[in-house]
Design an enzyme around this catalytic site. Structure first.
Site, PDB file in Angstrom:
ATOM      1  N   SER A  64       0.798  -1.231   0.000  1.00 47.28           N
ATOM      2  CA  SER A  64       0.000   0.000   0.000  1.00 47.28           C
ATOM      3  C   SER A  64       0.827   1.276   0.000  1.00 47.28           C
ATOM      4  O   SER A  64       0.301   2.352  -0.281  1.00 47.28           O
ATOM      5  CB  SER A  64      -0.938   0.020   1.211  1.00 47.28           C
ATOM      6  N   LYS A  67       0.618   3.314  -3.019  1.00 50.99           N
ATOM      7  CA  LYS A  67      -0.538   4.172  -3.300  1.00 50.99           C
ATOM      8  C   LYS A  67      -0.170   5.654  -3.267  1.00 50.99           C
ATOM      9  O   LYS A  67      -0.791   6.466  -3.950  1.00 50.99           O
ATOM     10  CB  LYS A  67      -1.659   3.893  -2.289  1.00 50.99           C
ATOM     11  N   TYR A 189      -2.721  -2.611 -10.844  1.00 50.31           N
ATOM     12  CA  TYR A 189      -2.756  -2.382  -9.395  1.00 50.31           C
ATOM     13  C   TYR A 189      -1.946  -3.435  -8.628  1.00 50.31           C
ATOM     14  O   TYR A 189      -1.185  -3.110  -7.715  1.00 50.31           O
ATOM     15  CB  TYR A 189      -4.209  -2.356  -8.932  1.00 50.31           C
ATOM     16  N   TYR A 240      -4.737   3.112   7.337  1.00 49.80           N
ATOM     17  CA  TYR A 240      -5.986   2.367   7.445  1.00 49.80           C
ATOM     18  C   TYR A 240      -6.826   2.994   8.550  1.00 49.80           C
ATOM     19  O   TYR A 240      -7.058   4.192   8.555  1.00 49.80           O
ATOM     20  CB  TYR A 240      -5.707   0.877   7.723  1.00 49.80           C
ATOM     21  N   VAL A 258       1.136  -3.679   3.996  1.00 48.75           N
ATOM     22  CA  VAL A 258       1.069  -4.963   4.701  1.00 48.75           C
ATOM     23  C   VAL A 258       2.343  -5.781   4.545  1.00 48.75           C
ATOM     24  O   VAL A 258       2.489  -6.834   5.160  1.00 48.75           O
ATOM     25  CB  VAL A 258      -0.135  -5.834   4.267  1.00 48.75           C
TER      26      VAL A 258
END
Lengths: 304, 304, 304, 304
Positions: A64, A67, A189, A240, A258
């Site tokens: 992540s 991102k 992705y 998160y 993660v």
């Protein structure tokens, strides 16, 4: 003057012996095989000096954390137009991300929740000529390191079990907020998330967010204003459902993945990356969170 | 004695001239081309006589009405085991079906919401040798009419835009509540929904639910107890978010589809099918709902 | 050197002529009578100089801004024990604050949503000898201004129509997260919100959050660490459902109230208060938001 | 001919020895003192004969069963006007009743969830001259038993801890869907729930719902159409989140209360009341649910 190396050493020694190192992510099978005792920190100061400790040079899956980089690329390409397709508010709710997307008619809460990152992936698939390669080159450019690459095994592993992402992409599609094919967007992705980098490379990649948009090579990729905004989104949405906790305990903009990595930064001062594969129950690196809390407490440096 | 033909005629004449016939479903492109002035009713009494009016003999896409038939087949095959994978409570909430599925950990509320019907489709794909053909044969058998067939154009049309169903199926998969491939299950599901039947055929197919499990040919496909349970689910969950309204206004177990069909039944007395393609805002046939309300008011026949 | 006075003047002149000034809050009848053309700014620099423009000296109802002050008091009294009864995550969801409280078993998301502030009020009612007077004295102390007072008419007005707060307090009580009587806690809460202050007084009161816990009189009311945490919560949760937007557009910790006030601060640099009673659709001062965005853009000063 | 007495005896003998009798409601302190071994059934046939077994003559707190009676009274007074203030759809969701009310802008899902029953109580407080006494007289009238009375201790006990109901009433008030004072409406509501009746009295009271609106004394209190509608709401909404389960397992319209009572009915045939104070996890009488399932299975009588 702050004794950075000494502080890093102290944190490292203190945390490496902690028994509870959290649980390595197992929903992506390739990630489950990582050695949980890995632990590294790399501090990159804007002034030019840098400090490191532990396994800072072992590559891991950035997941992540990517991102932020994909959002930065899309933001630089489409400017504020990206906000027609997503919002910048914290998601808040741990229970029902799909629900939120449904309630808000397919407009993701922010670019750092999965649905938002999938919209950003869709933008890059539309905007880039060779999406995967071009994005990889962008990451290499800002990091000033041409050796960075996808870990294809991880990408394949994620595609095989990424039903939740397929669900989100299809839900976006049903709301008309996905322009390309679900398969093509998710292929991009899953690759984006599967980029492998070590602590040094991540600290170098994020240098531009601490340096008003200019990367390690001194090239401006984003305006000062855009960087300010990306940092704001990192602070409010980067962890998160633990974003508030991170802002509260650490007090720096940052992003976790993660794979066990966390990057954080103090504008005009430094970027710092911690890596320890074991996660807490919210999905953030357990030791990484503790290391950063100790670091800002020790150095008394935070944005607050 | 109730003058059924006269009552049907009166309802037909009264409603066919109504200006507002609702809106034909347009999210499945093939359905959007249906003539909105079609209107038919077919009443099939258990005693043997039957009555009809209007376009009762024109086939239309049964869509969600098929969910009762697929559930009946799965229930007869797996008995109460099916309830390990879905519940029998009304969904209640019009806003967020995906949300509900997420909150309840991938256990659909009942077999008549899309996610529940997809689980049932998954069961039939596992249980049947040639799932699509075997299910079609089952429908032909209970209806005693071998001419019933899929409208393949509708199935294809639905597959092309059924992103919401892809989202639901992938979400089920992410919760481990889908055993077969998403594509295979949805191919079955889109075909099941694309069966074309006319009012007579639907009334004949549902005969077994009004006749304690025995179909038109006198063969027992379900136990009395199973039929009682299916009827109960139809009453509480058969009309999307208008189940309460239908129970309240009409007072019969039934099921509607976005093709504009509605089947309802009074146990031991009759089955009745209305068809008018225009839908109300809840997705149920506008004239069909009114016709059934007039019918139960006029005949004073309801389960209550 | 930044020309603060000139910048304030420019912002003031530019915004005071804006036609759309938003809508004055009308759900509290006393607030509805405020003149919507009021507009003032007061900048209080830690170094000692200060700058002002417009109606900076007219008192207004601080409303939700009081939540930062009550939280600061409770935090200083109970330390981290307060987090047993509330969380520090953004609320995220504009639709259903009561829902969130219900889903999360009576633990409010953060101290700045109503339910969280009511829990804090409950703590102060338990901890303080004469809750209302003691809290007022606290505000007077940190502001170094003994003339600050409750606007009792506003408190009464809010009590008369504050059904939503009664609902939240009773829901908290049903979850066992309210120790005192609903009436007593809400009486305190309505008075706390009804404190009247002008832009100067608010900038002076918030001085301690920009000054590592030391108030205008140089007295330490909070530790450096506590201040850092309060600032983090302001940034992530200070603007209802527009917290992300404010962090994104302005980039400062801050807090708004439906009286039209907004206080923001840059640690070690300044506090700034804007007041314009007209609100945007999210309930934050329309001109106030714009003024602060212009201010941080013009001065290039933000935490990011 | 069905041997009702024998069937009741068999059910009684079979269930009275069951070890797990559920848990007596303890959130209302007065109810917690009831002897959990009580168990009674009373069957009242429309034809005139009746049958009973066990502790059918011991009064218990009817609690939520009263919601059917208050709704019947309000419905007879205001006709369909009541549906301006509430809906007739199942609530569906066990997690968040308050949330639902919030999402749907203060319009309760149906008259049998607490918020809906509070709206009905508000209507009766407005419509009746001496609300509590008049409503009690109505219950006495339809039951043909002037000895029925409030159990004031229970009403007081409920008022003391009914924070959730206070929350719901205030939320309704905040949406403008409560015309009288919260205190006055809840005083009525707590008394209504605290009516004490035995199995015979409840079966007699509900006689009118099985007898097309005519009570034991042959007086018409509701039209046939109104009764049909009330029965439909009982079926779809009568058992909290177990309405689907009850329709599915038992197949009769009915209503339960946390006092351990359940009334059910088959139109034109009978009313039946079971009482056993132990509840299942959904809040319905554990033995009562089982008794009714056995009864409809044994007699093969259900609306389906």
């Amino acid at each position: 003057m702050v004794e950075y190396q000494q502080i890093l050493n102290t944190i490292y020694e203190r945390l490496r012996v902690v028994k509870n190192k959290g649980e390595v992510a197992h929903y992506i099978s390739e990630l489950a095989t990582v050695d949980p005792t890995n632990f590294g920190i790399y501090l990159n100061r804007i002034k030019g000096d840098n400090f490191c400790v532990g396994n800072w040079d072992i590559p891991f899956s950035i997941q992540s954390i990517s991102k932020v980089l994909s959002f930065a690329k899309a933001f630089s390409l489409q400017k504020n137009k990206v906000f027609n397709r997503l919002d910048v508010e914290p998601s808040g709710n741990p229970f029902n991300h799909m629900a939120l997307l449904e309630l808000e008619n397919g407009i993701p809460r922010n670019p750092f929740i999965n649905s938002g990152a999938i919209v950003i992936a869709d933008i890059l698939v539309s905007e880039l000529e060779n999406p995967k390669q071009d994005f990889l080159n962008y990451v290499r450019d800002i990091t000033n390191d041409p050796t960075i690459d996808f870990d294809v095994k991880v990408a394949v592993s994620e595609a095989e079990t990424g039903y939740n992402n397929y669900a989100a992409a299809n839900l976006l599609k049903s709301f008309g907020n996905l322009q390309n094919d679900v398969e093509e967007v998710l292929d991009f992705y899953f690759h984006q998330c599967a980029i492998a980098m070590n602590c040094k490379q991540l600290s170098d990649a994020f240098y531009l967010f601490a340096n008003r948009g200019k990367c390690m090579r001194g090239i401006a990729h984003l305006t000062t204003n855009q960087v300010k905004r990306i940092n704001a989104i990192m602070l409010t949405c980067g962890f998160y459902d633990e974003a508030g906790e991170f802002a509260f305990e650490v007090g720096l903009p940052g992003k976790s993945g993660v794979g066990g990595g966390i990057v954080a930064l103090l504008p005009n001062e430094f970027t710092i990356t911690c890596w320890s594969p074991g996660l807490n129950e919210k999905g953030n690196s357990l030791l990484g969170m503790q290391a950063l809390e100790l670091f800002t407490t020790e150095t008394k440096q935070s944005i607050f």
